[in-house]
Write an enzyme that holds these catalytic residues in place. Structure first.
Site, mmCIF file in Angstrom:
data_model
loop_
_atom_site.group_PDB
_atom_site.id
_atom_site.type_symbol
_atom_site.label_atom_id
_atom_site.label_comp_id
_atom_site.label_asym_id
_atom_site.label_seq_id
_atom_site.Cartn_x
_atom_site.Cartn_y
_atom_site.Cartn_z
ATOM 1 N N ASP A 176 -5.081 -6.484 -7.189
ATOM 2 C CA ASP A 176 -5.225 -5.765 -5.930
ATOM 3 C C ASP A 176 -5.491 -4.303 -6.308
ATOM 4 O O ASP A 176 -5.392 -3.925 -7.487
ATOM 5 C CB ASP A 176 -3.947 -5.905 -5.093
ATOM 6 N N HIS A 183 0.840 -1.194 0.000
ATOM 7 C CA HIS A 183 0.000 0.000 0.000
ATOM 8 C C HIS A 183 0.879 1.250 0.000
ATOM 9 O O HIS A 183 0.466 2.304 -0.497
ATOM 10 C CB HIS A 183 -0.889 0.037 1.248
#
Length: 588
Positions: free
Chosen positions: A308, A236
């Site tokens: 993702d 992230h």
């Protein structure tokens, strides 16, 4: 006598022959029906896909988020402009059970009003630290807690119930289970989201979870391919790099994925990780070598590949100029996942539209067959929507299953089967409680609870649910401010504390050093991947989860009189520095 024996043998031969032929014939009819369904699903999905405009085709490959708990004007505008194939929901979207049902129904209504196929509506409902839906669903501990039980049956039950309850709320796409093996205790993002540190535990319990979830009605997604467990970087926030060869991955990281795919897994999420020994140029999400050559060809996966979130810094900060939306479809993905809306969605749709119009997704294979990768990606997604039964009476094609009686019968039988299974589980009110309690583990060795005498024990715990539970077991409770006064009372030999952080653990360690003749026991929730100093008079109970059920389970196990087994994980060494927090909070 010989004639009697001969006649008996002949009669038995006929009898077994009859039943054998009946079984074989029944099996043949079942296979015939399954094949008929398969052919219809393929052909119908292609028929729907071929009828789409270029803009609709591109839109279907994109899944987006929405801003609130209702289908507000922003959401309506986004659906109209992007024409997405699905919507991902987060905690901010998910309120009370009634609100969730209203939201999912209105989302599907908006799909119909815009002439779109019904949405795949997804969420990350892993349990434990990643628990999006709070109301209308059973509160299970996280993956690592379930994994510590080592029981396939618990994994399958958690997967089934989670999936079933989500489907009852109108969600149909479950971003779980995590198949990553957290063999690196410095991993800041997978952590307790993994089922364990060893390949066998993850392969057994996590794969069972997927199997149960598939039966529950919500399409589960195994993630993060080809493995996010052995990294110290949160994708992230940065770009993880794992310097392992394909041969090394095949011995560890790929094993759970291979097992799950062999067992029938139908959806995979890619990892934003670079494996330079396999593809030095791109992370798995953008790598044809990894998604097509390894996942599609080597592992023979024929289901849906979803990325993702593409806004994660591993992609957005490193590959934005490379048109990541285009690259991932070329690599073999079917769905581009976005966790936002607005400008990001416009940007991804524009790059995919330009590439599609330029013919970048078209190629001819070795046999001379023409392919359109983007259209094939859409067909695969539409086929799954048909197979899941979400083309219902409120969709753009409410009577589509009338075209194939076998698929209609299959969906009715599947719904009946999962309803009966859930009802049977619900009749046993304690199964969630049993799983929570079975997951509690001790460190650095097993804890003998039979030696904990309530009259000689005092609790300094702060968690309200744990505090109340201990009180119900006649264990005196007080605040930590009163600690010094209790040290002067010789009748109290055992001190109980709870913790959710390394700082709290260190505080108890300091007290344990000052009073070596007293027994200290810390009930620690959340991540165990912190420093847990070892002292002769200090013991830990670990729940790997901060849910209410996990806190109660610790109290229940502590007062059970039974021995609590030692944890089976690769934890931090004494010299290691505690990893920073990942993208997900350590508390609910």
């Amino acid at each position: 006598m010989n004639q009697v024996l001969l006649r008996t043998t002949f009669s038995l031969f006929l009898l077994f022959g009859f039943f054998g032929s009946s079984y074989c014939f029944g099996f043949y009819l079942t296979e015939l029906a399954a094949n008929e369904r398969k052919v219809w699903l393929d052909e119908k999905a292609w028929s729907i896909t071929n009828a789409m405009t270029e803009e609709e085709l591109v839109g279907q490959t994109i899944h987006i988020a929405i801003p609130s708990k209702t289908v507000d004007q922003i959401a309506l505008d986004e659906i109209k402009q992007t024409k997405p194939g699905g919507i991902i929901l987060f905690g901010k979207n998910l309120g009370k059970k009634e609100e969730i049902l209203s939201l999912t129904e209105n989302l599907q209504r908006s799909a119909k009003e815009n002439g779109l196929p019904p949405f795949l509506i997804s969420t990350d409902q892993e349990g434990g630290r990643v628990f999006r839906v709070q109301d209308g669903i059973t509160h299970y501990p996280g993956a690592m807690a379930v994994g510590q039980t080592g029981k396939k049956e618990w994994g399958e039950i958690v997967g089934f119930v989670t999936s079933y309850e989500l489907r009852s709320l109108g969600l149909n796409f479950l971003f779980a289970p995590v198949l990553d093996i957290n063999n690196n205790p410095l991993n800041p993002v997978i952590n307790t989201r993994s089922f364990g540190s060893d390949v066998h535990r993850v392969s057994d319990v996590a794969v069972a979870y997927e199997r149960g979830a598939r039966a529950g009605g919500c399409l589960p997604v195994i993630k993060h391919f080809p493995g996010h467990g052995d990294t110290t970087v949160d994708s992230h926030l940065g770009l993880p790099i794992i310097n392992k060869s394909l041969t090394e991955l095949e011995k560890l990281e790929l094993v759970p994925f291979q097992e799950s795919i062999r067992g029938g897994a139908e959806a995979v999420m890619s990892a934003h990780i670079v494996y330079p020994k396999i593809d030095p140029n791109f992370p798995a999400t953008l790598s044809k070598t990894i998604l097509t050559d390894v996942l599609r060809k080597s592992l023979q996966f024929d289901g849906i590949i979803i990325t993702d979130a593409m806004e994660m810094h591993a992609i957005s900060k490193n590959y934005e100029k490379d048109r990541p939306g285009v690259l991932t479809i070329l690599a073999g993905a079917n769905i581009v996942l976005l966790t936002s809306w607005g400008e990001t969605a416009k940007k991804f749709k524009a790059q995919l539209m330009d590439a599609y119009k330029n013919g970048e997704f078209e190629f001819v294979d070795k046999e001379g067959k023409k392919h359109d990768l983007l259209k094939e990606a859409v067909q695969k997604q539409i086929r799954k929507k048909l197979e899941l039964g979400i083309y219902d009476k409120n969709s753009i094609q409410p009577n589509v299953y009338d075209e194939n009686q076998k698929q209609k019968e299959f969906l009715l039988a599947w719904e009946k089967e999962r309803n009966e299974r859930y009802k049977k589980l619900s009749e046993s009110q304690n199964f969630a409680k049993e799983i929570n309690e079975d997951s509690i583990r001790a460190y650095p060795k097993s804890v003998v609870t039979a030696t904990i005498v309530p009259e000689q024990t005092v609790s300094f715990v702060k968690n309200p649910r744990l505090k109340e539970f201990l009180k119900s077991k006649k264990i005196q409770s007080t605040s930590s401010k009163s600690f010094s006064s209790f040290t002067k009372q010789k009748n109290f030999t055992t001190y109980l504390f709870d913790s959710t952080s390394e700082a709290e653990v260190k505080m108890v360690v300091g007290l344990a050093k000052k009073f070596p003749n007293k027994r200290f026991l810390v009930m620690h929730g959340g991540t165990p991947f912190i420093q847990l100093p070892e002292l002769k008079n200090l013991e830990y109970l670990l729940s790997f989860s901060l849910t209410v059920g996990s806190w109660e389970a610790m109290g229940s196990k502590l007062t059970s009189g039974k021995e609590i087994p030692k944890v089976d994980l690769i934890l931090l060494s004494k010299e290691a520095k505690t990893p920073s927090k990942g993208a997900f909070p350590e508390s609910l």
